[in-house]
Design a protein around this motif. Structure first.
Motif, short mmCIF file in Angstrom:
data_model
loop_
_atom_site.label_atom_id
_atom_site.label_comp_id
_atom_site.label_asym_id
_atom_site.label_seq_id
_atom_site.Cartn_x
_atom_site.Cartn_y
_atom_site.Cartn_z
N SER A 1 -2.35 7.98 2.79
CA SER A 1 -1.35 8.09 1.73
C SER A 1 -0.24 7.09 1.99
CB SER A 1 -0.76 9.51 1.70
OG SER A 1 -1.76 10.45 1.40
N ARG A 2 0.22 6.44 0.95
CA ARG A 2 1.27 5.43 1.09
C ARG A 2 2.50 6.01 1.77
NH1 ARG A 2 4.66 2.83 2.30
NH2 ARG A 2 5.68 1.01 1.39
N GLY B 1 5.84 1.31 6.54
CA GLY B 1 5.41 -0.02 6.12
C GLY B 1 4.32 0.06 5.06
N ALA B 2 3.79 -1.11 4.72
CA ALA B 2 2.74 -1.21 3.69
C ALA B 2 1.72 -2.25 4.10
CB ALA B 2 3.34 -1.56 2.33
N ASP C 1 4.27 -2.50 9.17
CA ASP C 1 3.20 -2.90 8.24
C ASP C 1 1.85 -3.04 8.93
OD1 ASP C 1 5.03 -3.10 6.11
OD2 ASP C 1 5.60 -5.12 6.71
N ILE C 2 1.83 -3.08 10.26
CA ILE C 2 0.58 -3.41 10.94
C ILE C 2 -0.44 -2.29 10.87
CG2 ILE C 2 -0.41 -3.93 13.20
CD1 ILE C 2 2.05 -5.64 13.77
N GLY D 1 2.92 3.05 12.60
CA GLY D 1 3.46 2.64 11.30
C GLY D 1 4.72 3.38 10.91
N VAL D 2 5.37 4.08 11.86
CA VAL D 2 6.57 4.84 11.53
C VAL D 2 7.67 4.55 12.56
CG1 VAL D 2 5.36 6.66 10.30
CG2 VAL D 2 5.75 6.90 12.76
N ASN D 3 8.91 4.89 12.17
CA ASN D 3 10.09 4.58 12.97
C ASN D 3 10.26 5.60 14.11
OD1 ASN D 3 12.61 6.56 12.26
ND2 ASN D 3 11.19 6.41 10.54
N PRO D 4 11.15 5.32 15.06
CA PRO D 4 11.34 6.23 16.19
C PRO D 4 11.74 7.65 15.80
CG PRO D 4 12.22 4.10 16.76
CD PRO D 4 11.87 4.03 15.30
#
Length: 447
Positions: free
Chosen positions: A437-438, A443-444, A423-424, A68-71
């Motif tokens: 935690s958001r 993503g969401a 978001d997945i 859920g996070v970027n590189p």
């Protein structure tokens, strides 16, 4: 029913995620009559096109999808990354992924995960109840946990991957046969462990779809020789999705997703040769073989797919661009990339993304300064062979795309909208009632 159902009864929600590597949403949505099982998920749940990540390469996409996070957080930017402070490169494996995977979070809650054939998961983790590593695994013996899994998979003639060399042959019959055999064994393994394991999260990936797309996608899009064989292969994928869905208990939500889209490939673009011809890059040898062969008057160099690095003083060992000139040099390179035209007169690069726009986190020190997103038809390569052609063609006729990524969620409360890969993972955790935690994710949840 198998052991899976005999052990359950606690009422906790469960999720089965099936990855279909590189499957474009348009292929499935525009051929609903051929793919009734995908169509049924869309009708009874929801489906839509989502965005991939920058860059849209599987080695970077799957770590981002599963965390859920970027590189900048995962630390993985592509099939090849560079060491900090050197020109040395390495191929990122599972241990290079620096963020928590979705199955790690599930296991930390005292619940179980079965993970099969996910790219960039080698060596297999020992903190999940079962894992068979996917793409980049050297062999089945080293890719399985627990070791007893290997014996069953060998009985199925299970392969980590299709043999891509067969796709280089002009006659694709052997490649297509190998693709079918690979995906048949994958389905049998998925079906077996869905039934037998006591899991809260099942996470399995069909990667053969990506391989078939690389060698046959233009045949599909432009009515080529192997269009029928391409569609027959995808009808099998649709059938397998339907059969897996039918075997799931009612308390399981099914998610099917790809990691990027696909489109036809017309030209491979060798950007280090383009940089050399345009005066951005020079080699210290007449026969360069690797990044370390660049000379100290180089201003920029490239990695696949479309990643560009400024040869910055203080960051690169032989950096030639002073820090005070960085912005101007990067802006000039960005402008030159956008002006490049292919042999057909079409613009090669659709847009150029600056690192600050795409990457955030503790591992952005190896992030590319620019990432070029190509127009359809132009597959962005790097290469370190001097005096080669910039534009070439080869055996592959399909390429990754940033857009047209697929997402299907078999849940009445899911809404896809303007979603992307990030978001997945929060969606899976939300469906499993696993707290987070958001701010943990880029993503969401879509539920």
């Amino acid at each position: 029913m198998g052991l899976f159902d005999r052990l359950r009864g606690d009422g906790a929600p469960r999720v089965a995620f099936i990855g279909v590597d590189g499957v474009p949403y348009s292929l499935l949505a525009e051929n609903e009559e051929l793919f009734p099982n995908f169509a049924a998920i869309a009708e009874e749940g929801t489906a839509g096109e989502i965005s991939s990540i920058v860059p849209p390469e599987s080695s970077a996409c799957w770590p981002s999808l599963t965390t859920g996070v970027n590189p900048g957080e995962t630390g993985v930017y592509g099939f090849q990354d560079r060491e900090v402070g050197t020109y040395d490169t390495y191929v990122p494996m599972g241990r290079e992924v620096q963020a928590d995977r979705v199955w790690d979070r599930v296991q930390e809650e005292g619940r179980n995960a079965t993970v099969l054939n996910v790219p960039v998961t080698f060596p297999p983790q020992r903190n999940v109840q079962r894992m068979v590593s996917g793409f980049l695994s050297p062999d089945l013996e080293k890719a399985t946990h627990p070791e007893s899994v290997r014996e069953y998979l060998e009985e199925l003639d299970y392969r980590i991957d299709v043999n891509p060399k067969l796709g280089h042959e002009e006659d694709k019959a052997d490649f297509i046969e190998d693709a079918h055999e690979t995906v048949d064994a994958r389905f049998e393994a998925f079906k077996h462990y869905i039934e037998e394991d006591d899991w809260d999260l099942f996470f399995g990936v069909f990667m053969t779809t990506d391989r078939v797309n690389h060698f046959l996608f233009k045949d599909y899009e432009r009515d080529g020789e192997y269009k029928d064989e391409f569609l027959e292969f995808y009808q099998k994928i649709d059938d397998y999705i339907g059969r897996l869905r039918e075997g799931l208990p009612e308390d399981v939500t099914l998610i099917v997703a790809s990691d990027h889209g696909f489109t036809s490939l017309d030209y491979e673009v060798h950007f280090n040769e383009w940089l050399r011809q345009e005066g951005w890059l020079s080699f210290g040898t007449d026969t360069p073989e690797e990044l370390g062969d660049i000379s100290d008057d180089t201003k920029a160099y490239s990695f696949i797919p479309g990643r560009f690095y400024i040869n910055l003083e203080g960051r690169e060992p032989r950096g030639s661009v002073p820090e005070e000139e960085y912005d101007d040099v990067r802006d000039k390179l960005k402008a030159d990339l956008l002006e490049l035209e292919g042999p057909d007169g079409n613009q090669v690069v659709e847009r150029v993304v600056e690192k600050e726009e795409a990457f955030r986190g503790d591992h952005d020190d190896i992030a590319p300064d620019l990432v070029a997103i190509p127009n359809k038809g132009f597959d962005l390569k790097s290469g370190f062979k001097a005096n080669s052609d910039i534009f070439t063609t080869g055996p592959r006729n399909g390429m990754h795309s940033f857009d047209n990524t697929s997402l299907y969620i078999d849940h009445p409360d899911a809404t896809i909208g303007d979603a992307d890969l990030f978001d997945i993972t929060p969606t899976v955790l939300d469906l499993l009632d696993v707290e987070y935690s958001r701010g943990d994710f880029d993503g969401a949840s879509l539920v």
